[in-house]
Design an enzyme around this catalytic site. Structure first.
Site, short mmCIF file in Angstrom:
data_model
loop_
_atom_site.label_atom_id
_atom_site.label_comp_id
_atom_site.label_asym_id
_atom_site.label_seq_id
_atom_site.Cartn_x
_atom_site.Cartn_y
_atom_site.Cartn_z
N CYS A 8 -7.31 -0.99 -12.67
CA CYS A 8 -6.11 -1.68 -12.19
C CYS A 8 -6.55 -3.08 -11.78
O CYS A 8 -7.62 -3.54 -12.17
CB CYS A 8 -5.41 -0.91 -11.06
SG CYS A 8 -6.31 -0.79 -9.51
N ASN A 11 -8.64 -2.45 -7.81
CA ASN A 11 -9.43 -1.23 -7.69
C ASN A 11 -9.44 -0.69 -6.26
O ASN A 11 -10.45 -0.21 -5.77
CB ASN A 11 -10.86 -1.45 -8.22
CG ASN A 11 -11.67 -0.17 -8.38
OD1 ASN A 11 -12.87 -0.18 -8.14
ND2 ASN A 11 -11.05 0.91 -8.76
N CYS A 13 -6.08 0.82 -5.10
CA CYS A 13 -4.93 1.72 -5.01
C CYS A 13 -4.85 2.65 -6.22
O CYS A 13 -5.21 3.82 -6.13
CB CYS A 13 -3.61 0.94 -4.89
SG CYS A 13 -3.42 0.00 -3.36
N ARG A 14 -4.39 2.12 -7.33
CA ARG A 14 -4.10 2.97 -8.49
C ARG A 14 -5.34 3.53 -9.19
O ARG A 14 -5.43 4.74 -9.42
CB ARG A 14 -3.25 2.20 -9.51
CG ARG A 14 -1.89 1.83 -8.93
CD ARG A 14 -1.14 0.88 -9.84
NE ARG A 14 -1.80 -0.43 -9.84
CZ ARG A 14 -1.47 -1.43 -10.64
NH1 ARG A 14 -0.50 -1.26 -11.53
NH2 ARG A 14 -2.08 -2.59 -10.57
N SER A 15 -6.29 2.68 -9.54
CA SER A 15 -7.44 3.20 -10.31
C SER A 15 -8.34 4.12 -9.49
O SER A 15 -8.81 5.14 -10.02
CB SER A 15 -8.23 2.08 -10.98
OG SER A 15 -8.66 1.10 -10.09
N ASP A 124 2.36 -0.55 -8.95
CA ASP A 124 1.44 -0.94 -7.88
C ASP A 124 2.12 -0.69 -6.54
O ASP A 124 3.13 -1.33 -6.22
CB ASP A 124 1.08 -2.41 -8.02
CG ASP A 124 -0.04 -2.84 -7.08
OD1 ASP A 124 -0.37 -2.07 -6.14
OD2 ASP A 124 -0.58 -3.94 -7.28
#
Length: 156
Positions: A8, A11, A13-15, A124
């Protein structure tokens, strides 16, 4: 060993959420994989995932506490079999960065591994409320199931 890198922007939150959830799903399926996450930016290099991401993941039984942010590097495209972007913007950044001679396949997480969701990108949650982090976990859990099936098929 088959390897997967989730990407993301920062690096945090999402990934890392995808890293932690997919690690658990792969283990449940008996897959031995090298799994990591990175960001297209270095804004948060060395930092732990956002506390809200960690808390929401923990609520669902996933531990993100050991993950630390790092930026994607050129060697990643030869080290990993799959480099999976969380959204189209990061996918475009990765496509521009990757050389044609690299072994990694670039994929868009939801579009490629959970097409039935009708959502192509993991949103996000950083600037939103708690509901966004809950939604991210749910989407990633579903796409992780599709990714497990994809890898099982690839390894045959």
């Amino acid at each position: 060993m088959y390897s997967v890198l989730f990407v993301c922007l920062g690096n945090i939150c999402r990934s890392p959420t995808a890293d932690g959830i997919f690690r658990a799903k792969a283990a449940e399926a008996g897959l031995e994989l090298h799994i990591d996450s990175a960001g297209t930016s270095a804004y948060h290099a060395g930092e732990a995932p956002d506390l809200r991401s960690q808390q929401e993941a923990k609520r669902h039984g996933y531990d993100l506490s050991m993950i630390r942010s790092r930026q994607v590097i050129s060697e990643d495209f030869n080290q990993y079999d799959l480099v999976i972007a969380m959204d189209k913007s990061n996918l475009e950044n990765l496509q521009a960065y990757k050389s044609n001679a690299c072994k990694a396949k670039l994929k868009l997480f939801l579009a490629d591994f959970a097409p039935d969701l009708g959502v192509e990108e993991v949103p996000d949650p950083y600037y939103g409320g708690a509901k966004g982090f809950t939604e991210v976990v749910k989407l990633i859990e579903q796409a992780s199931e599709g990714l497990v099936a994809y890898i099982q098929q690839e390894k045959k």
